[in-house]
Design a protein around this motif. Structure first.
Motif, PDB file in Angstrom:
ATOM      1  N   PRO A   1      52.584  30.741  38.526  1.00 37.01           N
ATOM      2  CA  PRO A   1      51.651  30.371  37.460  1.00 37.01           C
ATOM      3  C   PRO A   1      50.181  30.623  37.809  1.00 37.01           C
ATOM      4  O   PRO A   1      49.322  30.564  36.939  1.00 37.01           O
ATOM      5  CB  PRO A   1      51.918  28.881  37.240  1.00 37.01           C
ATOM      6  CG  PRO A   1      52.564  28.410  38.490  1.00 37.01           C
ATOM      7  CD  PRO A   1      53.290  29.587  39.084  1.00 37.01           C
ATOM      8  N   LEU A   2      49.903  30.918  39.069  1.00 35.50           N
ATOM      9  CA  LEU A   2      48.527  31.198  39.491  1.00 35.50           C
ATOM     10  C   LEU A   2      48.305  32.685  39.769  1.00 35.50           C
ATOM     11  O   LEU A   2      47.304  33.063  40.373  1.00 35.50           O
ATOM     12  CB  LEU A   2      48.189  30.378  40.744  1.00 35.50           C
ATOM     13  CG  LEU A   2      48.327  28.862  40.592  1.00 35.50           C
ATOM     14  CD1 LEU A   2      48.068  28.163  41.912  1.00 35.50           C
ATOM     15  CD2 LEU A   2      47.407  28.347  39.501  1.00 35.50           C
ATOM     16  N   TYR A   3      49.229  33.515  39.331  1.00 29.79           N
ATOM     17  CA  TYR A   3      49.161  34.941  39.635  1.00 29.79           C
ATOM     18  C   TYR A   3      47.869  35.580  39.131  1.00 29.79           C
ATOM     19  O   TYR A   3      47.296  36.440  39.787  1.00 29.79           O
ATOM     20  CB  TYR A   3      50.378  35.659  39.060  1.00 29.79           C
ATOM     21  CG  TYR A   3      50.477  37.110  39.451  1.00 29.79           C
ATOM     22  CD1 TYR A   3      50.461  37.495  40.784  1.00 29.79           C
ATOM     23  CD2 TYR A   3      50.597  38.100  38.489  1.00 29.79           C
ATOM     24  CE1 TYR A   3      50.557  38.826  41.147  1.00 29.79           C
ATOM     25  CE2 TYR A   3      50.700  39.430  38.841  1.00 29.79           C
ATOM     26  CZ  TYR A   3      50.677  39.787  40.173  1.00 29.79           C
ATOM     27  OH  TYR A   3      50.768  41.107  40.527  1.00 29.79           O
ATOM     28  N   CYS A   4      47.380  35.151  37.992  1.00 30.15           N
ATOM     29  CA  CYS A   4      46.158  35.751  37.458  1.00 30.15           C
ATOM     30  C   CYS A   4      44.977  35.531  38.391  1.00 30.15           C
ATOM     31  O   CYS A   4      44.104  36.385  38.492  1.00 30.15           O
ATOM     32  CB  CYS A   4      45.836  35.223  36.062  1.00 30.15           C
ATOM     33  SG  CYS A   4      44.473  36.141  35.304  1.00 30.15           S
ATOM     34  N   ASP A   5      44.944  34.401  39.074  1.00 30.94           N
ATOM     35  CA  ASP A   5      43.855  34.159  40.025  1.00 30.94           C
ATOM     36  C   ASP A   5      43.821  35.249  41.091  1.00 30.94           C
ATOM     37  O   ASP A   5      42.749  35.689  41.502  1.00 30.94           O
ATOM     38  CB  ASP A   5      44.013  32.787  40.692  1.00 30.94           C
ATOM     39  CG  ASP A   5      43.852  31.643  39.707  1.00 30.94           C
ATOM     40  OD1 ASP A   5      43.285  31.870  38.612  1.00 30.94           O
ATOM     41  OD2 ASP A   5      44.304  30.529  40.022  1.00 30.94           O
ATOM     42  N   THR A   6      44.983  35.692  41.519  1.00 33.14           N
ATOM     43  CA  THR A   6      45.078  36.776  42.499  1.00 33.14           C
ATOM     44  C   THR A   6      44.684  38.102  41.870  1.00 33.14           C
ATOM     45  O   THR A   6      43.894  38.863  42.431  1.00 33.14           O
ATOM     46  CB  THR A   6      46.518  36.869  43.050  1.00 33.14           C
ATOM     47  OG1 THR A   6      46.866  35.614  43.623  1.00 33.14           O
ATOM     48  CG2 THR A   6      46.647  37.974  44.079  1.00 33.14           C
ATOM     49  N   VAL A   7      45.223  38.369  40.694  1.00 32.23           N
ATOM     50  CA  VAL A   7      44.961  39.638  40.010  1.00 32.23           C
ATOM     51  C   VAL A   7      43.471  39.828  39.756  1.00 32.23           C
ATOM     52  O   VAL A   7      42.935  40.923  39.944  1.00 32.23           O
ATOM     53  CB  VAL A   7      45.756  39.718  38.688  1.00 32.23           C
ATOM     54  CG1 VAL A   7      45.321  40.900  37.845  1.00 32.23           C
ATOM     55  CG2 VAL A   7      47.249  39.788  38.973  1.00 32.23           C
ATOM     56  N   ARG A   8      42.788  38.774  39.348  1.00 30.74           N
ATOM     57  CA  ARG A   8      41.351  38.865  39.036  1.00 30.74           C
ATOM     58  C   ARG A   8      40.504  39.303  40.231  1.00 30.74           C
ATOM     59  O   ARG A   8      39.389  39.775  40.051  1.00 30.74           O
ATOM     60  CB  ARG A   8      40.826  37.517  38.557  1.00 30.74           C
ATOM     61  CG  ARG A   8      41.223  37.138  37.169  1.00 30.74           C
ATOM     62  CD  ARG A   8      40.613  35.774  36.848  1.00 30.74           C
ATOM     63  NE  ARG A   8      41.097  35.206  35.634  1.00 30.74           N
ATOM     64  CZ  ARG A   8      40.509  35.361  34.446  1.00 30.74           C
ATOM     65  NH1 ARG A   8      39.425  36.077  34.348  1.00 30.74           N
ATOM     66  NH2 ARG A   8      41.012  34.791  33.377  1.00 30.74           N
ATOM     67  N   GLU A   9      41.028  39.140  41.436  1.00 32.05           N
ATOM     68  CA  GLU A   9      40.279  39.493  42.642  1.00 32.05           C
ATOM     69  C   GLU A   9      40.517  40.933  43.094  1.00 32.05           C
ATOM     70  O   GLU A   9      39.851  41.412  44.000  1.00 32.05           O
ATOM     71  CB  GLU A   9      40.671  38.542  43.791  1.00 32.05           C
ATOM     72  CG  GLU A   9      40.404  37.081  43.491  1.00 32.05           C
ATOM     73  CD  GLU A   9      38.929  36.794  43.252  1.00 32.05           C
ATOM     74  OE1 GLU A   9      38.093  37.352  43.992  1.00 32.05           O
ATOM     75  OE2 GLU A   9      38.621  36.029  42.319  1.00 32.05           O
TER      76      GLU A   9
END
Length: 176
Positions: free
Chosen positions: A10-18
Protein backbone atom coordinates in the motif's frame (compact mmCIF):
# COMPACT_ATOMS: atom_id res chain seq x y z
CA UNK A 1 0.92 -15.51 -6.60
CA UNK A 2 1.16 -13.23 -9.65
CA UNK A 3 0.15 -10.00 -7.91
CA UNK A 4 1.74 -6.73 -8.87
CA UNK A 5 3.61 -4.59 -6.34
CA UNK A 6 0.77 -2.03 -6.42
CA UNK A 7 -1.60 -4.74 -5.17
CA UNK A 8 0.46 -5.97 -2.22
CA UNK A 9 2.30 -2.87 -1.03
CA UNK A 10 0.00 0.00 0.00
CA UNK A 11 3.02 2.33 0.22
CA UNK A 12 4.39 1.48 -3.22
CA UNK A 13 3.68 4.95 -4.59
CA UNK A 14 6.00 6.46 -1.99
CA UNK A 15 8.80 4.42 -3.55
CA UNK A 16 7.75 5.12 -7.13
CA UNK A 17 7.67 8.89 -6.54
CA UNK A 18 11.38 8.81 -5.68
CA UNK A 19 12.48 7.01 -8.85
CA UNK A 20 13.35 8.75 -12.10
CA UNK A 21 11.41 9.26 -14.41
CA UNK A 22 8.37 9.13 -12.10
CA UNK A 23 9.87 11.73 -9.78
CA UNK A 24 9.34 14.53 -12.30
CA UNK A 25 7.44 15.16 -15.48
CA UNK A 26 4.18 13.58 -16.57
CA UNK A 27 5.09 9.87 -16.30
CA UNK A 28 3.32 9.16 -13.00
CA UNK A 29 0.25 11.12 -14.08
CA UNK A 30 0.20 9.11 -17.31
CA UNK A 31 0.36 5.87 -15.31
CA UNK A 32 -2.64 7.05 -13.28
CA UNK A 33 -4.50 7.86 -16.51
CA UNK A 34 -3.75 4.38 -17.80
CA UNK A 35 -4.94 2.81 -14.54
CA UNK A 36 -8.22 4.74 -14.80
CA UNK A 37 -8.65 3.62 -18.41
CA UNK A 38 -7.93 0.01 -17.44
CA UNK A 39 -10.38 0.18 -14.54
CA UNK A 40 -13.15 1.66 -16.69
CA UNK A 41 -12.69 -1.03 -19.32
CA UNK A 42 -12.14 -3.83 -16.82
CA UNK A 43 -8.69 -4.63 -18.19
CA UNK A 44 -7.30 -6.73 -15.36
CA UNK A 45 -4.12 -8.03 -16.94
CA UNK A 46 -1.87 -5.07 -17.66
CA UNK A 47 1.42 -6.17 -16.17
CA UNK A 48 3.64 -3.67 -17.93
CA UNK A 49 3.49 -0.69 -20.19
CA UNK A 50 5.42 0.51 -23.19
CA UNK A 51 6.74 4.02 -23.70
CA UNK A 52 7.26 5.85 -26.96
CA UNK A 53 10.41 7.80 -26.16
CA UNK A 54 11.86 8.58 -29.56
CA UNK A 55 11.78 12.26 -28.62
CA UNK A 56 12.99 11.90 -25.03
CA UNK A 57 11.99 10.57 -21.63
CA UNK A 58 8.75 12.53 -21.60
CA UNK A 59 7.33 10.36 -24.37
CA UNK A 60 3.91 8.86 -24.09
CA UNK A 61 2.48 5.60 -22.87
CA UNK A 62 1.33 3.06 -25.39
CA UNK A 63 -1.80 1.26 -24.24
CA UNK A 64 -1.01 -2.20 -25.54
CA UNK A 65 -2.37 -5.49 -24.24
CA UNK A 66 -6.05 -4.77 -23.75
CA UNK A 67 -6.96 -8.42 -24.32
CA UNK A 68 -9.07 -8.68 -21.18
CA UNK A 69 -10.70 -5.30 -21.59
CA UNK A 70 -14.49 -5.42 -21.24
CA UNK A 71 -14.27 -8.99 -20.02
CA UNK A 72 -16.52 -9.24 -16.96
CA UNK A 73 -19.08 -6.47 -16.74
CA UNK A 74 -20.24 -7.62 -13.30
CA UNK A 75 -16.83 -7.44 -11.61
CA UNK A 76 -14.99 -4.24 -10.70
CA UNK A 77 -11.39 -4.86 -9.68
CA UNK A 78 -10.38 -2.04 -7.30
CA UNK A 79 -6.69 -3.03 -7.32
CA UNK A 80 -6.47 -1.65 -10.87
CA UNK A 81 -6.96 1.82 -9.36
CA UNK A 82 -4.01 1.43 -6.96
CA UNK A 83 -1.89 4.08 -8.73
CA UNK A 84 -4.73 6.59 -8.28
CA UNK A 85 -5.70 5.61 -4.74
CA UNK A 86 -2.10 5.32 -3.49
CA UNK A 87 -0.54 8.30 -5.24
CA UNK A 88 -3.66 10.45 -4.93
CA UNK A 89 -2.82 12.47 -8.01
CA UNK A 90 -4.76 13.06 -11.21
CA UNK A 91 -4.47 15.43 -14.15
CA UNK A 92 -6.92 18.31 -14.01
CA UNK A 93 -7.89 17.64 -17.64
CA UNK A 94 -8.58 13.98 -16.87
CA UNK A 95 -10.70 14.85 -13.86
CA UNK A 96 -12.69 17.43 -15.81
CA UNK A 97 -13.38 14.93 -18.60
CA UNK A 98 -14.43 12.26 -16.12
CA UNK A 99 -16.73 14.70 -14.35
CA UNK A 100 -18.27 15.67 -17.68
CA UNK A 101 -18.84 12.01 -18.58
CA UNK A 102 -20.67 11.59 -15.28
CA UNK A 103 -23.19 14.29 -16.21
CA UNK A 104 -26.56 12.97 -17.47
CA UNK A 105 -26.30 14.74 -20.83
CA UNK A 106 -22.81 13.29 -21.52
CA UNK A 107 -23.07 9.95 -19.70
CA UNK A 108 -20.13 7.73 -20.59
CA UNK A 109 -22.31 4.76 -21.54
CA UNK A 110 -24.40 6.94 -23.86
CA UNK A 111 -21.34 8.49 -25.50
CA UNK A 112 -19.79 5.05 -26.03
CA UNK A 113 -23.05 3.55 -27.29
CA UNK A 114 -23.46 6.33 -29.84
CA UNK A 115 -19.83 6.16 -30.92
CA UNK A 116 -19.89 2.40 -31.37
CA UNK A 117 -23.04 2.50 -33.51
CA UNK A 118 -20.82 3.70 -36.37
CA UNK A 119 -18.70 0.54 -36.22
CA UNK A 120 -19.41 -1.98 -38.98
CA UNK A 121 -19.28 -4.74 -36.34
CA UNK A 122 -21.90 -3.11 -34.09
CA UNK A 123 -22.95 -3.95 -31.50
CA UNK A 124 -19.44 -4.00 -30.04
CA UNK A 125 -20.39 -3.89 -26.35
CA UNK A 126 -23.41 -5.35 -24.64
CA UNK A 127 -25.66 -3.13 -22.55
CA UNK A 128 -24.29 -4.55 -19.26
CA UNK A 129 -20.76 -3.60 -20.39
CA UNK A 130 -21.90 -0.07 -21.22
CA UNK A 131 -23.61 0.31 -17.85
CA UNK A 132 -20.47 -0.99 -16.13
CA UNK A 133 -18.64 2.05 -17.54
CA UNK A 134 -20.99 4.38 -15.65
CA UNK A 135 -20.70 2.39 -12.42
CA UNK A 136 -16.92 2.28 -12.64
CA UNK A 137 -16.72 5.97 -13.47
CA UNK A 138 -18.55 6.72 -10.21
CA UNK A 139 -16.01 4.57 -8.35
CA UNK A 140 -13.13 6.50 -9.93
CA UNK A 141 -14.70 9.82 -8.95
CA UNK A 142 -15.29 8.48 -5.44
CA UNK A 143 -11.59 7.56 -5.17
CA UNK A 144 -10.61 11.06 -6.32
CA UNK A 145 -13.01 12.63 -3.79
CA UNK A 146 -11.47 10.53 -1.03
CA UNK A 147 -7.99 11.71 -2.05
CA UNK A 148 -9.12 15.34 -2.13
CA UNK A 149 -10.82 15.01 1.26
CA UNK A 150 -7.61 13.54 2.70
CA UNK A 151 -4.91 15.63 0.99
CA UNK A 152 -6.67 18.68 -0.43
CA UNK A 153 -7.39 19.56 -4.04
CA UNK A 154 -4.13 21.46 -4.53
CA UNK A 155 -2.08 18.32 -3.79
CA UNK A 156 -4.29 15.89 -5.70
CA UNK A 157 -5.33 17.69 -8.87
CA UNK A 158 -2.30 18.41 -11.03
CA UNK A 159 -2.57 21.35 -13.38
CA UNK A 160 -1.50 19.80 -16.68
CA UNK A 161 -2.55 22.76 -18.78
CA UNK A 162 -0.12 25.56 -19.30
CA UNK A 163 -1.28 28.90 -20.50
CA UNK A 164 1.28 30.92 -22.47
CA UNK A 165 2.33 34.06 -20.68
CA UNK A 166 0.61 37.01 -22.30
CA UNK A 167 2.66 40.05 -23.17
CA UNK A 168 2.14 42.93 -20.74
CA UNK A 169 0.31 44.90 -23.43
CA UNK A 170 -2.11 41.99 -24.02
CA UNK A 171 -3.03 41.39 -20.39
CA UNK A 172 -6.47 42.25 -19.15
CA UNK A 173 -6.40 45.40 -17.13
CA UNK A 174 -8.64 45.42 -14.12
CA UNK A 175 -9.82 48.78 -12.93
CA UNK A 176 -11.22 49.43 -9.50
Amino acid sequence: DGKEEWEVNPLYCDTVREIYPYSHGPRLLNIVDMAIFDFLTGNMDRHHYEMFTKFGDDGFLLHLDNARGFGRHSHDEPSILAPLSQCCIIKRTTLLRLQLLAEPEYRLSDVMRESLLQDPLAPILTEPHLLALDRRLQLVLKAVRKCIDTHGEAKVVANDTTQPEAAASDRVKLTT
